[in-house]
Design a protein around this motif. Structure first.
Motif, PDB file in Angstrom:
ATOM      1  N   GLU A 308       0.814  -1.214   0.000  1.00  0.00           N
ATOM      2  CA  GLU A 308       0.000   0.000   0.000  1.00  0.00           C
ATOM      3  C   GLU A 308       0.848   1.265   0.000  1.00  0.00           C
ATOM      4  O   GLU A 308       0.351   2.351   0.313  1.00  0.00           O
ATOM      5  N   GLY A 309       2.119   1.128  -0.360  1.00  0.00           N
ATOM      6  CA  GLY A 309       3.024   2.265  -0.385  1.00  0.00           C
ATOM      7  C   GLY A 309       3.932   2.257   0.829  1.00  0.00           C
ATOM      8  O   GLY A 309       3.965   1.302   1.603  1.00  0.00           O
ATOM      9  N   ILE A 310       4.687   3.335   0.988  1.00  0.00           N
ATOM     10  CA  ILE A 310       5.692   3.391   2.054  1.00  0.00           C
ATOM     11  C   ILE A 310       5.105   4.019   3.311  1.00  0.00           C
ATOM     12  O   ILE A 310       4.559   5.116   3.278  1.00  0.00           O
ATOM     13  N   ASN A 311       5.220   3.271   4.407  1.00  0.00           N
ATOM     14  CA  ASN A 311       4.873   3.805   5.723  1.00  0.00           C
ATOM     15  C   ASN A 311       5.947   3.323   6.691  1.00  0.00           C
ATOM     16  O   ASN A 311       5.858   2.223   7.245  1.00  0.00           O
ATOM     17  N   ASN A 312       6.983   4.136   6.851  1.00  0.00           N
ATOM     18  CA  ASN A 312       8.129   3.718   7.656  1.00  0.00           C
ATOM     19  C   ASN A 312       7.788   3.540   9.134  1.00  0.00           C
ATOM     20  O   ASN A 312       8.461   2.780   9.836  1.00  0.00           O
ATOM     21  N   GLN A 313       6.756   4.223   9.611  1.00  0.00           N
ATOM     22  CA  GLN A 313       6.363   4.062  11.011  1.00  0.00           C
ATOM     23  C   GLN A 313       5.743   2.693  11.246  1.00  0.00           C
ATOM     24  O   GLN A 313       5.927   2.091  12.311  1.00  0.00           O
ATOM     25  N   ALA A 314       4.979   2.192  10.274  1.00  0.00           N
ATOM     26  CA  ALA A 314       4.257   0.933  10.447  1.00  0.00           C
ATOM     27  C   ALA A 314       5.094  -0.280  10.070  1.00  0.00           C
ATOM     28  O   ALA A 314       4.928  -1.362  10.646  1.00  0.00           O
ATOM     29  N   PHE A 706      15.988   7.058   8.993  1.00  0.00           N
ATOM     30  CA  PHE A 706      15.883   8.488   9.333  1.00  0.00           C
ATOM     31  C   PHE A 706      14.417   8.851   9.582  1.00  0.00           C
ATOM     32  O   PHE A 706      14.068   9.462  10.590  1.00  0.00           O
ATOM     33  N   CYS A 707      13.567   8.484   8.640  1.00  0.00           N
ATOM     34  CA  CYS A 707      12.144   8.817   8.729  1.00  0.00           C
ATOM     35  C   CYS A 707      11.489   8.105   9.909  1.00  0.00           C
ATOM     36  O   CYS A 707      10.736   8.709  10.679  1.00  0.00           O
ATOM     37  N   GLU A 712       8.191  11.846  12.852  1.00  0.00           N
ATOM     38  CA  GLU A 712       6.902  11.180  13.032  1.00  0.00           C
ATOM     39  C   GLU A 712       6.221  10.952  11.687  1.00  0.00           C
ATOM     40  O   GLU A 712       5.079  10.513  11.623  1.00  0.00           O
ATOM     41  N   GLY A 713       6.937  11.244  10.612  1.00  0.00           N
ATOM     42  CA  GLY A 713       6.375  11.098   9.274  1.00  0.00           C
ATOM     43  C   GLY A 713       6.393   9.665   8.805  1.00  0.00           C
ATOM     44  O   GLY A 713       7.060   8.798   9.373  1.00  0.00           O
ATOM     45  N   THR A 714       5.660   9.429   7.725  1.00  0.00           N
ATOM     46  CA  THR A 714       5.582   8.083   7.159  1.00  0.00           C
ATOM     47  C   THR A 714       6.497   7.891   5.958  1.00  0.00           C
ATOM     48  O   THR A 714       6.965   6.793   5.691  1.00  0.00           O
ATOM     49  N   ASP A 715       6.752   8.999   5.220  1.00  0.00           N
ATOM     50  CA  ASP A 715       7.629   8.906   4.051  1.00  0.00           C
ATOM     51  C   ASP A 715       8.209  10.295   3.756  1.00  0.00           C
ATOM     52  O   ASP A 715       8.091  11.216   4.576  1.00  0.00           O
ATOM     53  N   TYR A 716       8.800  10.458   2.569  1.00  0.00           N
ATOM     54  CA  TYR A 716       9.505  11.703   2.242  1.00  0.00           C
ATOM     55  C   TYR A 716       8.579  12.916   2.206  1.00  0.00           C
ATOM     56  O   TYR A 716       9.025  14.053   2.338  1.00  0.00           O
ATOM     57  N   THR A 717       7.274  12.689   2.041  1.00  0.00           N
ATOM     58  CA  THR A 717       6.354  13.824   1.909  1.00  0.00           C
ATOM     59  C   THR A 717       6.101  14.536   3.238  1.00  0.00           C
ATOM     60  O   THR A 717       5.681  15.686   3.255  1.00  0.00           O
ATOM     61  N   ASN A 718       6.364  13.848   4.363  1.00  0.00           N
ATOM     62  CA  ASN A 718       6.020  14.459   5.648  1.00  0.00           C
ATOM     63  C   ASN A 718       7.042  14.196   6.756  1.00  0.00           C
ATOM     64  O   ASN A 718       6.750  14.396   7.928  1.00  0.00           O
TER      65      ASN A 718
END
Length: 829
Positions: A308-314, A706-707, A712-718
């Motif tokens: 479902e895309g990149i979510n580094n937190q999950a 890093f992310c 607290e972001g999920t990917d490069y956008t935030n």
């Protein structure tokens, strides 16, 4: 979760580390299994089958309507080519359905041995784009296993792009199981830290270990989050309709090291879900029992991975890196050797649990439950005498159910029986009339067809004619066979009669003849006289007098030093390709005689050609090629193949040189000195390059540390781009601090904190005719770069020995706090 159109179901492909796992897969609905043999596979710790098992195994699989794929998904060293050739001939002759391959040279060899034997490009080939699929097609592959890092959107883009290019090549994806944090085929961690190569089936699972995060020299407090590189396990069940709709041909379950209960359990869950999609064109909400079964089978936490895309937190929760199972609840009270927990899942006597105190690296308390007393939303658990040390269990500890004997028993029953339990459909047509014999025509799901005639003639029935119901009843009694009756068409004319005994005999003959046809081995074309040596033509060529030192730099300051040090060829590998233009300008101003090559990122995904365009805009002298997209994109330029192309033997080297007109290729970092000697001796040295000094790039990953841990972001956008603000290292259990870098695609590389040198072996390589030797810098200061280049120039001119250089670097290592530290790693014997 509804699919809009009826779509052909993909194949369900299950792992098998041994016979019992194969049976578990077959009896729970796998369409195919994949398995390794005793050599050349990426799971050497599995039991594996032997080459002698193949005829019996394939007969069993084909009888049950299941395909069998052999994994030969490792790099093959020069000295192994003759043995690999013999191995391949045995595999092809045994009637295996396909072979899963990583090594480019082995793909070439298979196609040389057989024009029609199916080759599947392994996920170890790191294929992430349409260009990668096209590359696999050029090698003669019939299917491509995409990298696990591809999202559903990217899979759909790849499907669209290959269709536009008129490439008809099926795609396979992993749908469930353990996720490697690094791109498969691009992980050198086990090799760098322990001399065990993931590209050789010997992964030491360093990603599952605890690490400390260091930013700008200070420890980052993360609480109990220590497992910074351990992703949750992949589960595609939630997005299964979307995966089916994407048109992938095969869904692969990971787990050749897992138990047969795991194989049976996971295969069964996905079989049911796929059949539901076939029947209703969608899947209802994921059933709690299915989720429970998957978690009990094996779970570090289940997540949809990159689908479902990149979510580094999950992706990485970082709390543990080993099997947990089902979350049971939290300890609320410990009293009189009884433990009360606030319950979150069902529990019963006999279940096994573990108490999680937040330190999974230590020995954890756990055991089997003796009694369960429910008190509202809590339960009181007791355990066998002396099972637990109650002093080590604390209020607030999490409790995980790690074992469910009742479920295990149910799962084992699915494949432990004497008779087949998962059956395949057959269709029957019946013809006849009075005075003729009864004719029964049956076909199975893979197109086998048999015709059986009764031995006696049909007579007119006065009381009990052969009705469709009676035919269905007698011919459908297939209970102890691998079949079930799907359809029956009655074409009998008039009222006829035939004894039940004769109908039963016909039914048994149908089964026997279908089984005979199904059990026959696949017959592939095989040229027994073909040899791997036929694929390359070694011509002697003049060797230049002086070997050449190539220097790779990672910033402008290092570049300036290299330019002033009379280095003829310089590679630039910067985090931001937009800086290449400045690098090229500076190099031409300071040293117009130096050739400047620039390196694109190691991975290219759909829609990332803008990055390659940035690289091309630098107008460099040439390019360091990392992947298949770059082979195509920079085809008209001067190009050198990097280590990530995994060149481990002469057949692979020859393919890249001839087919893509590369100036030379860099030897794989999996080769030790003896294997490098073999490679140089078996190919043209002027077309080879060897890296003799570097910080080995261990993990190369889509996961952004890093992310995940500095935002607290999920990917490069935030995420706020912490990679541009902090110098980050990751400290391992023995205290080594490894250096983390991000590239322009936000992918992370973790470099070994200790540099490696092959200085001792340089003279040996020169004597063999090797002309191109590379040294790489990472975060060294300009002064360190200058000193190191000078030492290696002296070494190549014969002014110091490799041993002297090595000892000098060791001495500097102590002064420079491991900035130029030495391990003998991949270049050692």
């Amino acid at each position: 979760m509804t699919t809009t159109t009826k779509t052909k179901l993909p194949e369900l492909l299950a792992p098998a580390g041994n016979w019992e796992c194969a049976e578990a897969a077959v009896e729970n609905g796998a369409d195919a299994i994949y398995f390794g043999l005793e050599k050349f596979n990426a799971r050497m710790r599995a039991d594996n089958f032997t080459i002698a098992d193949l005829p019996e195994l394939m007969e069993f699989l084909h009888l049950r309507g299941v395909k069998g794929y052999v994994t030969l998904n490792t790099l093959i060293f020069p000295s192994e080519l003759t043995e690999a050739e013999r191995y391949l001939k045995n595999i092809i002759a045994a009637g295996v359905d396909a072979i899963i391959v990583q090594d480019v040279g082995i793909c070439r060899l298979i196609r040389h041995l057989s024009p029609d034997f199916p080759i599947h490009a392994s996920t170890q080939m790191t294929i992430t784009s349409a260009a990668g699929v096209e590359f696999a097609q050029s090698l003669g592959c019939q299917l491509v296993v995409l990298a696990r890092e591809c999202s559903i959107k990217e899979i759909n883009k790849i499907q669209k792009q290959i269709l536009e290019k008129n490439i008809i090549l099926p795609l396979e994806i992993f749908v469930h199981g353990a996720l490697c944090v690094a791109y498969s085929g691009q992980c050198l961690t086990s090799e760098a830290l322990g001399g065990r190569s993931a590209n050789r089936g010997e992964c030491a699972q360093a990603c599952r270990m605890p690490y400390d995060l260091i930013a700008d020299g200070e420890n980052v407090y993360l609480g109990n989050r220590k497992y910074l590189l351990s992703p949750q396990d992949l589960s595609g069940l939630e997005v299964l309709p979307e995966l089916v709709k994407s048109g992938v041909t095969s869904l692969k379950i990971e787990g050749r090291l897992k138990a047969p209960e795991y194989v049976a359990n996971v295969t069964q869950v996905y079989r049911k879900a796929l059949d539901e999609i076939a029947k209703f064109n969608h899947v209802e909400k994921i059933k709690a029992q299915d989720k429970y079964n998957l978690e009990m089978a094996f779970s570090r936490g289940l997540y949809t991975g990159w689908f479902e895309g990149i979510n580094n937190q999950a992706l990485v929760h970082a709390n543990f890196g080993k099997k947990r199972g089902v979350y049971l609840g939290e300890v609320t009270q410990i009293q009189n050797e009884q433990i009360t927990i606030k319950i979150a899942a069902p529990v019963k006597p006999g279940d096994g649990v573990v108490f999680d105190s937040g330190h999974p690296e230590e020995k954890e308390e756990g055991g089997r439950i003796y009694t369960v007393v429910e008190t509202g939303k809590e339960v009181i658990l007791t355990f066998g005498r002396d099972n637990l040390n109650f002093r080590k269990i604390r209020k607030g500890n999490k409790v995980w159910k790690t074992s469910d004997p009742e479920l295990d028993k149910q799962v084992r029953q699915s494949y432990d029986g004497e008779y087949p339990q998962f059956t395949r459909p057959i269709n029957i047509e019946v013809y006849g009339e009075v005075g003729d014999k009864l004719i029964v025509i049956a076909d199975d799901e893979i197109g086998n067809l048999v015709k059986i005639e009764s031995e006696i003639f049909l007579v007119e029935a006065h009381t009990k004619p052969l009705t469709e119901e009676k035919l269905r009843e007698q011919l459908g009694r297939l209970g102890n066979t691998g079949f079930y009756l799907q359809t029956l068409q009655n074409h009998i004319i008039g009222n006829v009669m035939l004894p039940v005994k004769e109908l039963n005999k016909i039914r048994r003959e149908v089964v026997t003849k279908l089984e005979e046809l199904r059990s026959k081995p696949k017959l592939w074309q095989l040229n027994h006289s073909a040899k791997w040596q036929d694929l390359i033509n070694i011509e002697s060529s003049p060797i230049s007098d002086a070997p050449s030192l190539i220097v790779l730099v990672r910033n402008i300051e290092q570049l300036k030093v290299a330019l002033s040090a009379d280095v003829k060829t310089i590679y630039c590998e910067f985090e931001d390709p937009r800086n290449y233009k400045e690098a090229v300008k500076i190099s031409r101003e300071l040293n117009s005689s130096a050739s400047i090559f620039v390196a694109p990122p190691r991975i290219t995904k759909p829609g990332e050609n803008w990055i390659l365009q940035q690289v091309k805009n630098a107008d460099a002298d040439g390019y360091l090629i990392r992947n298949y997209d770059q082979l195509a994109y920079f085809a008209d330029a001067q190009c050198i193949g990097d280590f990530s192309l995994n060149v481990a033997n002469s057949i692979t080297a020859d393919y890249f040189i001839k087919e893509f007109n590369l100036e030379r290729v860099t030897a794989s970092y999996d080769l030790n000195i003896n294997q490098l000697v073999d490679l140089i001796s078996s190919y043209k040295p002027q077309f080879l390059e060897v890296t003799i000094h570097q910080h080995i790039p261990m993990f190369h990953m889509e996961h952004c540390v890093f992310c995940a841990f500095l935002s607290e972001g999920t990917d490069y956008t935030n995420c706020g781009r912490p990679c541009e603000k902090h110098e980050v290292k990751i400290r391992d259990r023995v205290g080594t601090e490894h250096i983390l870098k991000a590239d322009t695609g936000c992918r992370n590389t973790l470099y070994n904190g200790t540099a490696q040198t092959g200085a001792e072996y340089v003279q040996k390589l020169i004597d063999l005719g090797l002309q191109n030797m590379r040294i790489e810098f990472l975060n060294e200061t300009p002064a360190q770069v200058e000193t190191t280049i000078n030492y290696y120039q002296q070494l190549l001119r014969g002014k110091i020995t490799g041993l002297e250089l090595w000892k000098t670097l060791k001495l500097q290592n102590q002064k420079l706090q491991n900035q130029l530290g030495v391990t003998r790693g991949a270049l050692s014997n």
